[in-house]
Motif scaffolding. Sequence first.
Motif, PDB file in Angstrom:
ATOM      1  N   GLU A  89       0.843  -1.202   0.000  1.00 36.07           N
ATOM      2  CA  GLU A  89       0.000   0.000   0.000  1.00 36.07           C
ATOM      3  C   GLU A  89       0.881   1.256   0.000  1.00 36.07           C
ATOM      4  N   CYS A  90       2.002   1.174   0.698  1.00 45.34           N
ATOM      5  CA  CYS A  90       2.904   2.332   0.771  1.00 45.34           C
ATOM      6  C   CYS A  90       4.351   1.867   0.620  1.00 45.34           C
ATOM      7  N   ALA A  91       5.093   2.503  -0.257  1.00 40.00           N
ATOM      8  CA  ALA A  91       6.511   2.146  -0.444  1.00 40.00           C
ATOM      9  C   ALA A  91       7.365   3.391  -0.232  1.00 40.00           C
ATOM     10  N   ILE A  92       8.472   3.186   0.458  1.00 41.52           N
ATOM     11  CA  ILE A  92       9.341   4.320   0.830  1.00 41.52           C
ATOM     12  C   ILE A  92      10.755   4.047   0.324  1.00 41.52           C
ATOM     13  N   ALA A  93      11.275   4.976  -0.457  1.00 43.69           N
ATOM     14  CA  ALA A  93      12.677   4.855  -0.904  1.00 43.69           C
ATOM     15  C   ALA A  93      13.570   5.627   0.058  1.00 43.69           C
ATOM     16  N   VAL A  94      14.708   5.031   0.386  1.00 42.90           N
ATOM     17  CA  VAL A  94      15.661   5.668   1.300  1.00 42.90           C
ATOM     18  C   VAL A  94      17.038   5.702   0.645  1.00 42.90           C
ATOM     19  N   ASP A  95      17.629   6.888   0.605  1.00 42.88           N
ATOM     20  CA  ASP A  95      19.029   7.019   0.197  1.00 42.88           C
ATOM     21  C   ASP A  95      19.637   8.162   1.008  1.00 42.88           C
ATOM     22  N   VAL A  96      19.966   7.809   2.257  1.00 45.71           N
ATOM     23  CA  VAL A  96      20.443   8.835   3.195  1.00 45.71           C
ATOM     24  C   VAL A  96      21.638   9.578   2.609  1.00 45.71           C
ATOM     25  N   LEU A  97      22.553   8.848   1.975  1.00 46.78           N
ATOM     26  CA  LEU A  97      23.737   9.446   1.322  1.00 46.78           C
ATOM     27  C   LEU A  97      23.616   9.222  -0.183  1.00 46.78           C
ATOM     28  N   ARG A  98      23.048  10.224  -0.929  1.00 54.90           N
ATOM     29  CA  ARG A  98      22.507  11.434  -0.417  1.00 54.90           C
ATOM     30  C   ARG A  98      21.185  11.807  -1.094  1.00 54.90           C
ATOM     31  N   ALA A  99      20.731  10.939  -2.030  1.00 53.78           N
ATOM     32  CA  ALA A  99      19.646  11.376  -2.916  1.00 53.78           C
ATOM     33  C   ALA A  99      18.359  11.765  -2.188  1.00 53.78           C
ATOM     34  N   THR A 100      17.894  10.933  -1.245  1.00 51.86           N
ATOM     35  CA  THR A 100      16.614  11.309  -0.616  1.00 51.86           C
ATOM     36  C   THR A 100      16.816  12.446   0.399  1.00 51.86           C
ATOM     37  N   SER A 101      18.025  12.598   0.916  1.00 47.62           N
ATOM     38  CA  SER A 101      18.310  13.767   1.769  1.00 47.62           C
ATOM     39  C   SER A 101      18.232  15.033   0.902  1.00 47.62           C
ATOM     40  N   ILE A 138      16.552  15.230 -11.547  1.00 44.49           N
ATOM     41  CA  ILE A 138      17.724  14.633 -10.912  1.00 44.49           C
ATOM     42  C   ILE A 138      17.940  13.174 -11.303  1.00 44.49           C
ATOM     43  N   SER A 139      19.203  12.830 -11.465  1.00 40.20           N
ATOM     44  CA  SER A 139      19.583  11.435 -11.702  1.00 40.20           C
ATOM     45  C   SER A 139      20.806  11.132 -10.849  1.00 40.20           C
ATOM     46  N   THR A 140      20.709  10.067 -10.033  1.00 37.85           N
ATOM     47  CA  THR A 140      21.850   9.668  -9.212  1.00 37.85           C
ATOM     48  C   THR A 140      22.101   8.171  -9.421  1.00 37.85           C
ATOM     49  N   THR A 141      23.222   7.695  -8.901  1.00 37.90           N
ATOM     50  CA  THR A 141      23.602   6.310  -9.192  1.00 37.90           C
ATOM     51  C   THR A 141      22.591   5.308  -8.645  1.00 37.90           C
ATOM     52  N   ASN A 142      22.185   5.484  -7.403  1.00 36.90           N
ATOM     53  CA  ASN A 142      21.366   4.457  -6.752  1.00 36.90           C
ATOM     54  C   ASN A 142      19.986   4.953  -6.290  1.00 36.90           C
ATOM     55  N   GLY A 143      19.942   6.181  -5.748  1.00 39.57           N
ATOM     56  CA  GLY A 143      18.706   6.664  -5.134  1.00 39.57           C
ATOM     57  C   GLY A 143      17.544   6.754  -6.109  1.00 39.57           C
ATOM     58  N   THR A 144      17.804   7.261  -7.304  1.00 40.28           N
ATOM     59  CA  THR A 144      16.701   7.414  -8.248  1.00 40.28           C
ATOM     60  C   THR A 144      16.217   6.041  -8.736  1.00 40.28           C
ATOM     61  N   ARG A 145      17.136   5.060  -8.761  1.00 43.29           N
ATOM     62  CA  ARG A 145      16.751   3.691  -9.150  1.00 43.29           C
ATOM     63  C   ARG A 145      15.787   3.087  -8.130  1.00 43.29           C
ATOM     64  N   ALA A 146      16.048   3.361  -6.843  1.00 43.06           N
ATOM     65  CA  ALA A 146      15.176   2.829  -5.793  1.00 43.06           C
ATOM     66  C   ALA A 146      13.781   3.408  -5.933  1.00 43.06           C
ATOM     67  N   LEU A 147      13.714   4.705  -6.203  1.00 46.40           N
ATOM     68  CA  LEU A 147      12.393   5.331  -6.364  1.00 46.40           C
ATOM     69  C   LEU A 147      11.664   4.761  -7.578  1.00 46.40           C
ATOM     70  N   GLN A 148      12.384   4.562  -8.648  1.00 51.47           N
ATOM     71  CA  GLN A 148      11.736   4.035  -9.853  1.00 51.47           C
ATOM     72  C   GLN A 148      11.255   2.604  -9.639  1.00 51.47           C
ATOM     73  N   ARG A 149      12.001   1.863  -8.830  1.00 53.27           N
ATOM     74  CA  ARG A 149      11.648   0.460  -8.560  1.00 53.27           C
ATOM     75  C   ARG A 149      10.274   0.341  -7.861  1.00 53.27           C
ATOM     76  N   ILE A 150       9.920   1.364  -7.041  1.00 55.30           N
ATOM     77  CA  ILE A 150       8.675   1.277  -6.261  1.00 55.30           C
ATOM     78  C   ILE A 150       7.585   2.194  -6.787  1.00 55.30           C
ATOM     79  N   GLN A 151       7.794   2.794  -7.946  1.00 56.86           N
ATOM     80  CA  GLN A 151       6.905   3.878  -8.357  1.00 56.86           C
ATOM     81  C   GLN A 151       5.467   3.443  -8.678  1.00 56.86           C
TER      82      GLN A 151
END
Length: 241
Positions: free
Chosen positions: A19-31, A100-113
């Motif tokens: 129902e809810c998906a959360i992407a986390v990339d503390v260093l540094r994309a979601t920050s 924005i495009s980053t190595t890992n953070g944007t991939r995580a968001l796209q994975r759960i979109q």
Amino acid sequence: MKIFVYHTPELTPTDTVPECAIAVDVLRATSTMATVLAAGGEAVQVFSDLNQLMEVSEKWPPEKRLRAGERGGAKVAGFELGNSPLDCTPELVAGKRLFISTTNGTRALQRIQNAPIVLAAALINRAAVVKFLLEKQPETVWIVGSGWEGSYSLEDTVCAGAIAHSICQQTNCSLAEIGGNDETISAIALYCQWEDNLPGLLHQASHGQRLLRLECFEDLKYCSQTDILDILPIQTEPGVL
Ligand code: 3SL
């Protein structure tokens, strides 16, 4: 509410959505995303592909857009910004859309979109995310760490633990009631061990070390703070927060 933690986009199930998906990339994309929105950015639009980012952002009025990109921790040539949250001042970002495009953070968001509710979380906006979850009470929540090129990362797991721990505390639920998988329980244990010294943990993390080599000391310090931004980055259309 059952919380499932997945350490990387690759480890996240593909046959169902929560129902809810959360992407986390503390260093540094979601920050960075939380910082841009808190500073008055109009929206953040994420891309894994740089060419696609260029194509879409070209159609946006130049005075209302900023391009941000990171590869290997360094800024993409020709873009206004890299991926440092400290560069995202209100003077620069207010009223603008960040592409924005980053190595890992944007991939995580796209994975759960495709989940009905998609959020971006970091330590700096943890409380805002927890508040939303407590109000909304989704039955199933996934917290997806960005990791680093498919590998586990400490800082994303500790943030997942910080979110899950706060939900446990505020609902008086046990670990067994909240924890959808063992990863959630180990993320909470990691957070409980380090909650008084998150900068110390981020300094030991492999990506923390990588950023220190790039002289991003202030970024590490900023990203290791908890609950300093009351902002909820929530997806309004696929790839846009
Ligand atoms: O991988 C990512 O998405 C980035 O956040 C990495 S960096 O911190 O900008 O190097």
